[in-house]
Motif scaffolding. Structure first.
Motif, PDB file in Angstrom:
ATOM      1  N   THR A 236       0.725  -1.204   0.036  1.00 42.76           N
ATOM      2  CA  THR A 236      -0.029   0.120   0.075  1.00 42.76           C
ATOM      3  C   THR A 236       0.887   1.174   0.059  1.00 42.76           C
ATOM      4  O   THR A 236       2.063   1.323   0.383  1.00 42.76           O
ATOM      5  CB  THR A 236      -0.932   0.150   1.260  1.00 42.76           C
ATOM      6  OG1 THR A 236      -0.083   0.052   2.471  1.00 42.76           O
ATOM      7  CG2 THR A 236      -1.680  -1.276   1.443  1.00 42.76           C
ATOM      8  N   VAL A 237       0.240   2.335  -0.391  1.00 43.84           N
ATOM      9  CA  VAL A 237       1.116   3.892  -0.072  1.00 43.84           C
ATOM     10  C   VAL A 237       1.437   4.146   1.098  1.00 43.84           C
ATOM     11  O   VAL A 237       2.538   4.538   1.098  1.00 43.84           O
ATOM     12  CB  VAL A 237       0.205   4.791  -0.926  1.00 43.84           C
ATOM     13  CG1 VAL A 237       0.778   6.146  -0.383  1.00 43.84           C
ATOM     14  CG2 VAL A 237      -0.117   4.588  -2.256  1.00 43.84           C
ATOM     15  N   THR A 238       0.785   3.659   2.032  1.00 39.17           N
ATOM     16  CA  THR A 238       0.926   3.782   3.496  1.00 39.17           C
ATOM     17  C   THR A 238       2.401   3.227   3.774  1.00 39.17           C
ATOM     18  O   THR A 238       3.301   3.542   4.353  1.00 39.17           O
ATOM     19  CB  THR A 238      -0.037   3.545   4.404  1.00 39.17           C
ATOM     20  OG1 THR A 238      -1.194   4.308   4.319  1.00 39.17           O
ATOM     21  CG2 THR A 238       0.340   3.602   5.951  1.00 39.17           C
ATOM     22  N   GLN A 239       2.587   1.811   3.396  1.00 37.47           N
ATOM     23  CA  GLN A 239       3.545   0.937   3.696  1.00 37.47           C
ATOM     24  C   GLN A 239       4.933   1.491   3.126  1.00 37.47           C
ATOM     25  O   GLN A 239       5.774   1.416   3.647  1.00 37.47           O
ATOM     26  CB  GLN A 239       3.344  -0.400   3.220  1.00 37.47           C
ATOM     27  CG  GLN A 239       2.254  -1.214   4.107  1.00 37.47           C
ATOM     28  CD  GLN A 239       2.168  -2.402   3.510  1.00 37.47           C
ATOM     29  OE1 GLN A 239       1.815  -2.871   2.361  1.00 37.47           O
ATOM     30  NE2 GLN A 239       1.944  -3.761   4.442  1.00 37.47           N
ATOM     31  N   VAL A 240       4.486   2.066   1.761  1.00 37.86           N
ATOM     32  CA  VAL A 240       5.660   2.773   1.080  1.00 37.86           C
ATOM     33  C   VAL A 240       6.305   3.972   1.769  1.00 37.86           C
ATOM     34  O   VAL A 240       7.645   4.232   1.693  1.00 37.86           O
ATOM     35  CB  VAL A 240       5.477   2.876  -0.505  1.00 37.86           C
ATOM     36  CG1 VAL A 240       6.335   3.894  -1.245  1.00 37.86           C
ATOM     37  CG2 VAL A 240       5.081   1.859  -1.092  1.00 37.86           C
ATOM     38  N   GLU A 241       5.257   4.867   1.930  1.00 36.83           N
ATOM     39  CA  GLU A 241       5.677   5.921   2.753  1.00 36.83           C
ATOM     40  C   GLU A 241       6.401   5.778   4.129  1.00 36.83           C
ATOM     41  O   GLU A 241       7.358   6.525   4.531  1.00 36.83           O
ATOM     42  CB  GLU A 241       4.447   6.899   3.007  1.00 36.83           C
ATOM     43  CG  GLU A 241       3.860   7.498   1.631  1.00 36.83           C
ATOM     44  CD  GLU A 241       4.925   8.188   1.199  1.00 36.83           C
ATOM     45  OE1 GLU A 241       5.656   8.939   1.687  1.00 36.83           O
ATOM     46  OE2 GLU A 241       4.806   8.239  -0.187  1.00 36.83           O
ATOM     47  N   GLU A 242       6.024   4.591   4.766  1.00 41.41           N
ATOM     48  CA  GLU A 242       6.429   3.948   6.152  1.00 41.41           C
ATOM     49  C   GLU A 242       8.179   3.943   5.772  1.00 41.41           C
ATOM     50  O   GLU A 242       9.125   4.469   6.621  1.00 41.41           O
ATOM     51  CB  GLU A 242       5.854   3.019   6.668  1.00 41.41           C
ATOM     52  CG  GLU A 242       4.683   3.399   7.290  1.00 41.41           C
ATOM     53  CD  GLU A 242       3.951   2.146   8.103  1.00 41.41           C
ATOM     54  OE1 GLU A 242       3.109   2.406   8.723  1.00 41.41           O
ATOM     55  OE2 GLU A 242       4.355   0.982   7.760  1.00 41.41           O
ATOM     56  N   LEU A 243       8.508   3.153   4.691  1.00 40.86           N
ATOM     57  CA  LEU A 243       9.826   2.911   4.544  1.00 40.86           C
ATOM     58  C   LEU A 243      10.303   4.270   4.071  1.00 40.86           C
ATOM     59  O   LEU A 243      11.659   4.331   4.410  1.00 40.86           O
ATOM     60  CB  LEU A 243       9.797   1.961   3.229  1.00 40.86           C
ATOM     61  CG  LEU A 243      11.158   1.577   2.917  1.00 40.86           C
ATOM     62  CD1 LEU A 243      12.114   1.009   3.859  1.00 40.86           C
ATOM     63  CD2 LEU A 243      11.136   0.499   1.775  1.00 40.86           C
ATOM     64  N   LYS A 244       9.754   5.284   3.349  1.00 44.43           N
ATOM     65  CA  LYS A 244      10.540   6.556   2.988  1.00 44.43           C
ATOM     66  C   LYS A 244      10.958   7.384   4.410  1.00 44.43           C
ATOM     67  O   LYS A 244      11.805   7.829   4.472  1.00 44.43           O
ATOM     68  CB  LYS A 244       9.488   7.187   2.099  1.00 44.43           C
ATOM     69  CG  LYS A 244       9.515   6.559   0.755  1.00 44.43           C
ATOM     70  CD  LYS A 244       8.374   7.657   0.105  1.00 44.43           C
ATOM     71  CE  LYS A 244       8.154   7.236  -1.442  1.00 44.43           C
ATOM     72  NZ  LYS A 244       7.385   8.050  -2.254  1.00 44.43           N
ATOM     73  N   LEU A 245       9.918   7.223   5.325  1.00 48.08           N
ATOM     74  CA  LEU A 245      10.188   7.812   6.557  1.00 48.08           C
ATOM     75  C   LEU A 245      11.458   7.441   7.100  1.00 48.08           C
ATOM     76  O   LEU A 245      12.256   8.158   7.719  1.00 48.08           O
ATOM     77  CB  LEU A 245       9.199   7.680   7.568  1.00 48.08           C
ATOM     78  CG  LEU A 245       7.711   8.460   7.082  1.00 48.08           C
ATOM     79  CD1 LEU A 245       6.591   7.943   8.414  1.00 48.08           C
ATOM     80  CD2 LEU A 245       7.741   9.893   7.447  1.00 48.08           C
ATOM     81  N   ILE A 246      11.796   6.103   7.064  1.00 47.53           N
ATOM     82  CA  ILE A 246      12.859   5.335   7.724  1.00 47.53           C
ATOM     83  C   ILE A 246      14.025   5.817   7.061  1.00 47.53           C
ATOM     84  O   ILE A 246      15.068   6.312   7.679  1.00 47.53           O
ATOM     85  CB  ILE A 246      12.997   4.152   7.758  1.00 47.53           C
ATOM     86  CG1 ILE A 246      11.702   3.510   8.705  1.00 47.53           C
ATOM     87  CG2 ILE A 246      14.215   3.498   8.427  1.00 47.53           C
ATOM     88  CD1 ILE A 246      11.494   4.051  10.091  1.00 47.53           C
ATOM     89  N   ILE A 247      13.835   5.804   5.733  1.00 47.52           N
ATOM     90  CA  ILE A 247      15.364   6.228   4.836  1.00 47.52           C
ATOM     91  C   ILE A 247      15.571   7.679   4.985  1.00 47.52           C
ATOM     92  O   ILE A 247      16.953   8.227   5.025  1.00 47.52           O
ATOM     93  CB  ILE A 247      14.994   6.071   3.189  1.00 47.52           C
ATOM     94  CG1 ILE A 247      14.929   4.538   3.184  1.00 47.52           C
ATOM     95  CG2 ILE A 247      15.997   6.458   2.494  1.00 47.52           C
ATOM     96  CD1 ILE A 247      14.367   4.066   1.906  1.00 47.52           C
ATOM     97  N   ASN A 248      14.673   8.820   4.992  1.00 47.49           N
ATOM     98  CA  ASN A 248      14.805   9.990   5.274  1.00 47.49           C
ATOM     99  C   ASN A 248      15.063  10.337   6.339  1.00 47.49           C
ATOM    100  O   ASN A 248      15.889  11.527   6.837  1.00 47.49           O
ATOM    101  CB  ASN A 248      13.550  10.846   5.086  1.00 47.49           C
ATOM    102  CG  ASN A 248      13.059  10.916   3.616  1.00 47.49           C
ATOM    103  OD1 ASN A 248      14.038  10.760   2.800  1.00 47.49           O
ATOM    104  ND2 ASN A 248      11.801  10.966   3.377  1.00 47.49           N
ATOM    105  N   MET A 249      14.851   9.372   7.465  1.00 45.88           N
ATOM    106  CA  MET A 249      15.459   9.687   8.869  1.00 45.88           C
ATOM    107  C   MET A 249      17.157   9.320   9.109  1.00 45.88           C
ATOM    108  O   MET A 249      17.761   9.866   9.955  1.00 45.88           O
ATOM    109  CB  MET A 249      14.907   8.868   9.974  1.00 45.88           C
ATOM    110  CG  MET A 249      14.948   9.156  11.336  1.00 45.88           C
ATOM    111  SD  MET A 249      13.722   8.126  12.316  1.00 45.88           S
ATOM    112  CE  MET A 249      12.310   9.137  12.361  1.00 45.88           C
TER     113      MET A 249
END
Length: 466
Positions: A206-219
């Motif tokens: 899902t888009v939400t799952q994709v965005e969660e991975l983006k959050l970790i990478i951006n962190m």
């Protein structure tokens, strides 16, 4: 036990004539020290995130109270630190270490009892398995679909509807790291709802799952940047106290404070800054900016970094003055260290509390405890890096028979040079942090909000940055 059990004491002789501690004592001592570290790393992030989870993100008043939670959490911690480096240290110096450890054991036992008695009143969140598995599924799905083209319209990406069961809150789509969006591309044959429902999560996310991975990478860049800050604040509990041990600590004619007790100024500085921010600045900033937080999280962290730079500069100037007086056979009063201790405490009230908010709020909802573990790792890894830096500086400055900056005797060292070096490092790090903060995109969530303050029970959904 090492103070009261004869076989576990450092020596069988009197302490004043003990040259080397027994092996049994060393083993028990280090077991106790590592148990404290293990307990801190295990309970502290979980307890802090559990406390913040008691507030409802979908309730406006509770959401504001949650933003103050981290402020008062740190006030409580600093209050404990204050009593620890004053009352406990005084008892240990005058009545023995066993008395101090016994009081701390009783205090911890009482704390656990109070925590257990509150169990019927806590809000609990159901466990949802490993939070890392969905992130790995997104990565695998994106690699599998790497040859597909992302649609220009993000609404064509796969996401659960409001009527479908969704664990956690839905996140808004962002245009960064578009490669990961491929994990949410609906392939031919998946347009039927039943087909998508049965699709392997390793193939469609899902888009939400994709965005969660983006959050970790951006962190990751923010975490790495904060490590330099961790090196700076490590000096407050190490070299600052060592400076105090080489200074005149007499408060009254017959009363001398222990070197560690000077650290209370840092606790007082943090208590004062957090209280002032929460009760005075925050209400004004909310009205002025229209932001529930008053200022953005990264802005708050940046303010703390600026204050740390000032603290390092003052530390270098004070140490230079202390060295000049030491060469003249004079001793500076320990309260010359008050500005740097207070400033590092005030800076912590902005930066450390800001980091707690950042690593709690900007991770996926299922990873909040792990997020606060990231925050604690900034302090832990920063301390290790501080030791590594000290060893490097001592080695380099001592080459070719030179006089090293850092020695056992501060009067024959140049600790002021080391402080200047730290200040330069933090300034350069601050420049990188400003760049990262300006380009950072905060998490956006689909949040259910009651209409009319819940008077009629109707709810609407809105997008909000947190």
């Amino acid at each position: 036990m090492t103070q009261y059990v004869p076989s576990l004491k450092p020596c069988s002789t009197t302490p004043n004539t003990c040259d080397h501690a027994s092996k049994v004592h060393e083993v028990v001592f280090f077991i106790a020290a590592y148990l404290v570290a293990l307990a801190t790393g295990g309970h502290k992030p979980c307890l802090e995130s559990f406390g913040a989870d008691q507030f409802d993100d979908n309730h406006s008043e509770e959401r504001k109270q949650k933003m103050s939670f981290f402020n008062w959490w740190n006030v409580a911690l600093c209050s404990g630190l204050f009593f620890g480096v004053t009352l406990i240290v005084y008892l240990q110096d005058n009545f023995g270490w066993g008395v101090g450890f016994f009081i701390q054991t009783i205090t911890m036992g009482a704390s656990v009892l109070v925590f257990v008695l509150g169990r019927p009143f806590y809000r609990y969140r159901s466990a949802r398995g490993s939070p890392l598995t969905p992130l790995l599924q997104v990565f695998v799905a994106a690699i599998t679909k790497r040859n597909l083209h992302c649609p220009s319209d993000s609404s064509m990406l796969y996401e659960l509807t409001n009527s479908e069961k969704l664990e956690g809150r839905r996140l808004g789509h962002t245009d960064r790291l578009r490669l990961l969006d491929k994990a949410a591309i609906i392939e031919d044959g998946e347009y039927n709802g039943a087909t998508r429902k049965n699709q392997s999560p390793w193939r469609l996310a899902t888009v939400t799952q994709v965005e969660e991975l983006k959050l970790i990478i951006n962190m990751v860049p923010i975490w790495l940047n904060c490590l330099v800050f961790g090196i700076g604040i490590a000096q407050g509990s190490t070299f600052f106290i060592k400076q105090g041990s080489a200074m005149d600590r007499r408060v009254f004619k017959h009363f001398e404070i222990p070197p560690a007790s000077v650290y209370t100024l840092t606790a007082l500085g943090m208590i004062a800054s957090v209280s002032f921010y929460d009760k005075v600045l925050l209400p004004y900033l909310r009205r002025a900016t229209g932001n529930e937080r008053g200022i953005n999280i990264l802005t708050r962290i940046g303010i703390g970094m600026v204050i740390l730079i000032i603290s390092m500069m003052i530390s270098a100037l004070v140490e230079r003055k202390r060295l000049k007086m030491a060469l003249q056979g004079k001793m500076m009063n320990v309260f010359w260290l008050a500005p740097q201790f207070l400033l590092i405490g005030i800076g912590d009230g902005f930066s450390l509390v800001g980091m707690q908010e950042y690593f709690y709020d900007q991770v996926p909802d299922s990873m909040r405890s792990l997020g606060l573990a990231f925050y604690l790792s900034v302090i832990g890894v920063g301390s290790f890096l501080s030791t590594f830096l000290i060893n490097i500086v001592d080695y380099v400055t001592g080459l070719k028979g030179g006089k090293g900056w850092i020695g056992k005797d501060l009067n024959h060292s140049r600790l002021d040079y080391f402080y200047w070096l730290l200040m330069i490092m933090v300034v350069l790090n601050m420049c990188v942090f400003v760049f990262l903060a300006k380009n950072y995109k905060y998490k956006t969530v689909h949040r259910s909000t009651a209409v009319g303050d819940s008077c009629n029970g109707e709810k609407t959904e809105e997008m909000a940055s947190v």
